[in-house]
Scaffold this motif. Structure first.
Motif, PDB file in Angstrom:
ATOM      1  N   SER A  40       0.838  -1.206   0.000  1.00 44.81           N
ATOM      2  CA  SER A  40       0.000   0.000   0.000  1.00 44.81           C
ATOM      3  C   SER A  40       0.873   1.256   0.000  1.00 44.81           C
ATOM      4  O   SER A  40       1.620   1.491   0.944  1.00 44.81           O
ATOM      5  CB  SER A  40      -0.892  -0.009   1.249  1.00 44.81           C
ATOM      6  OG  SER A  40      -1.500   1.253   1.404  1.00 44.81           O
ATOM      7  N   PRO A  41       0.772   2.098  -1.041  1.00 41.80           N
ATOM      8  CA  PRO A  41       1.674   3.256  -1.142  1.00 41.80           C
ATOM      9  C   PRO A  41       1.564   4.236   0.023  1.00 41.80           C
ATOM     10  O   PRO A  41       2.487   4.982   0.294  1.00 41.80           O
ATOM     11  CB  PRO A  41       1.262   3.931  -2.453  1.00 41.80           C
ATOM     12  CG  PRO A  41       0.462   2.918  -3.194  1.00 41.80           C
ATOM     13  CD  PRO A  41      -0.133   1.985  -2.180  1.00 41.80           C
ATOM     14  N   ARG A  42       0.421   4.236   0.723  1.00 44.54           N
ATOM     15  CA  ARG A  42       0.269   5.128   1.897  1.00 44.54           C
ATOM     16  C   ARG A  42       0.515   4.400   3.205  1.00 44.54           C
ATOM     17  O   ARG A  42       0.312   4.937   4.285  1.00 44.54           O
ATOM     18  CB  ARG A  42      -1.160   5.721   1.906  1.00 44.54           C
ATOM     19  CG  ARG A  42      -1.273   6.984   1.072  1.00 44.54           C
ATOM     20  CD  ARG A  42      -2.668   7.598   1.109  1.00 44.54           C
ATOM     21  NE  ARG A  42      -3.459   7.387   2.300  1.00 44.54           N
ATOM     22  CZ  ARG A  42      -3.345   8.105   3.433  1.00 44.54           C
ATOM     23  NH1 ARG A  42      -2.469   9.092   3.508  1.00 44.54           N
ATOM     24  NH2 ARG A  42      -4.120   7.845   4.462  1.00 44.54           N
ATOM     25  N   ASP A  78      -1.274   7.839  10.249  1.00 46.14           N
ATOM     26  CA  ASP A  78      -2.158   8.208   9.149  1.00 46.14           C
ATOM     27  C   ASP A  78      -1.908   7.314   7.920  1.00 46.14           C
ATOM     28  O   ASP A  78      -1.030   7.578   7.120  1.00 46.14           O
ATOM     29  CB  ASP A  78      -1.925   9.687   8.802  1.00 46.14           C
ATOM     30  CG  ASP A  78      -2.884  10.168   7.735  1.00 46.14           C
ATOM     31  OD1 ASP A  78      -3.876   9.465   7.462  1.00 46.14           O
ATOM     32  OD2 ASP A  78      -2.631  11.249   7.167  1.00 46.14           O
ATOM     33  N   THR A  79      -2.697   6.228   7.818  1.00 46.44           N
ATOM     34  CA  THR A  79      -2.617   5.308   6.672  1.00 46.44           C
ATOM     35  C   THR A  79      -4.046   4.928   6.280  1.00 46.44           C
ATOM     36  O   THR A  79      -5.012   5.424   6.877  1.00 46.44           O
ATOM     37  CB  THR A  79      -1.869   4.002   7.036  1.00 46.44           C
ATOM     38  OG1 THR A  79      -2.714   3.215   7.890  1.00 46.44           O
ATOM     39  CG2 THR A  79      -0.549   4.260   7.730  1.00 46.44           C
ATOM     40  N   ASP A  80      -4.168   3.993   5.340  1.00 44.61           N
ATOM     41  CA  ASP A  80      -5.508   3.580   4.901  1.00 44.61           C
ATOM     42  C   ASP A  80      -6.071   2.413   5.700  1.00 44.61           C
ATOM     43  O   ASP A  80      -7.108   1.871   5.340  1.00 44.61           O
ATOM     44  CB  ASP A  80      -5.465   3.190   3.408  1.00 44.61           C
ATOM     45  CG  ASP A  80      -5.192   4.402   2.535  1.00 44.61           C
ATOM     46  OD1 ASP A  80      -5.549   5.526   2.958  1.00 44.61           O
ATOM     47  OD2 ASP A  80      -4.626   4.227   1.447  1.00 44.61           O
ATOM     48  N   THR A  91       3.391   9.475  11.212  1.00 47.90           N
ATOM     49  CA  THR A  91       3.462   9.228   9.769  1.00 47.90           C
ATOM     50  C   THR A  91       4.157   7.887   9.544  1.00 47.90           C
ATOM     51  O   THR A  91       4.958   7.439  10.389  1.00 47.90           O
ATOM     52  CB  THR A  91       4.276  10.321   9.044  1.00 47.90           C
ATOM     53  OG1 THR A  91       5.644  10.238   9.499  1.00 47.90           O
ATOM     54  CG2 THR A  91       3.730  11.701   9.328  1.00 47.90           C
TER      55      THR A  91
END
Ligand SMILES: NC(=O)c1ccc[n+]([C@@H]2O[C@H](COP(=O)([O-])OP(=O)(O)OC[C@H]3O[C@@H](n4cnc5c(N)ncnc54)[C@H](O)[C@@H]3O)[C@@H](O)[C@H]2O)c1
Length: 258
Positions: A19-21, A198-200, A225
């Motif tokens: 996952s890029p985030r 803060d991620t998905d 982060t």
């Protein structure tokens, strides 16, 4: 340049890195930035390959993406074979980042949800450790970093309830026990325990006002982060961290001070 330990070049394996985030992607990127060859393992095989290409393009180290279901012993074995076939240096670092949250209230947790959450967060960590420790022992360098959560320590979190807390607390026990068992061979095993990052992972479970409230509740005034977590994981995997083992590293902006 590839990451060179005192015993030769080593590869870093990061699970849950597609996952890029997400935290896993940030960890894989940070390993690559510090010169490690990296293998990204994720149930999203296409995502892992795309993420690997992106990181390789940015940092110029060897990076591969491999599909794996960490809950499935055979799938983990196949991923280790694929990694060997890719011709990277022996594995020296394993970051077990794959995980899922579970907001289900306790009385509504059925066996399926319990098994899903425990299997991905805890059993997956056991399976990858067992599959990759032999390489670390054989080649004389090993760092394992397992992902727990403040939810394990404080009894539930903002987005996750009992099965998640129990699984992440299990990760702490697994970590301490492995640390003790493999310390004589110089392998270190530590857990990282973030607060809200803060991620998905909690996609859809929050809104803008809620996000602002989350940040305001943190003494340092912001959510974590993925890069915050990545810096710690990669440090714990370095030669400089050779005297740190069996620990739980809290990283939460002061929201849980033990
Ligand atoms: N985001 C937070 O607030 C937070 C806080 C504390 C701990 N954590 C932990 O950090 C880790 C990463 O979380 P994130 O926020 O980056 O989440 P994320 O959802 O962005 O990433 C999780 C990754 O795990 C992968 N995954 C899921 N099931 C898998 C399986 N069976 N096999 C292989 N891969 C699988 C997903 O495809 C995804 O890429 C998790 O273990 C999570 O519990 C997150």
């Amino acid at each position: 340049m590839s990451y060179q330990t005192g015993t030769g070049p080593r590869t870093a394996v990061v699970t849950g890195a597609a996952s890029p985030r997400g935290i896993g992607f940030a960890v894989a990127s940070r390993f690559a930035a510090e010169g490690w060859p990296v293998a990204l393992l994720d149930i999203d095989a296409a995502g892992a390959e795309a993420a690997a290409d992106k990181i390789a393009g940015e940092f110029g180290t060897r990076v591969v993406g491999i599909g794996v279901d960490v809950t499935d012993e055979d799938s983990v074995a196949r991923a280790v074979e694929a990694l060997a076939a890719a011709g990277l240096p022996p594995v020296g670092a394993l970051a077990n980042i794959a995980g899922v949250a579970s907001p289900v209230p306790f009385l509504e947790v059925d066996m399926r949800e319990w098994r899903r959450v425990v299997d991905i967060n805890l059993t997956g960590t056991f399976l990858t450790c067992r599959a990759l420790l032999p390489q670390m022992l054989e080649h004389g360098y090993g760092r394992i970093v397992n992902m727990s959560s403040v939810s394990a320590q404080q009894g539930g979190g903002v987005f996750s309830k009992t099965p998640y807390s129990a699984a992440k607390a299990g990760v702490l026990g697994l970590t301490r026990s492995l640390a003790r068992e493999f310390a004589p061979q110089g392998i270190t095993v530590n857990a990282v325990s973030p607060g809200v990052v803060d991620t998905d992972i909690r996609a859809g479970a929050t809104d803008e006002a809620n996000e602002a409230a989350l940040a305001a509740a943190v003494p340092l005034g912001r959510q974590g982060t993925p890069a915050d977590i990545a810096a710690l994981v990669v440090f714990l995997s370095s030669e400089d961290a050779s005297y740190i083992t069996g620990t739980t590293q809290n990283i939460n902006g002061g929201s849980y001070i033990a």
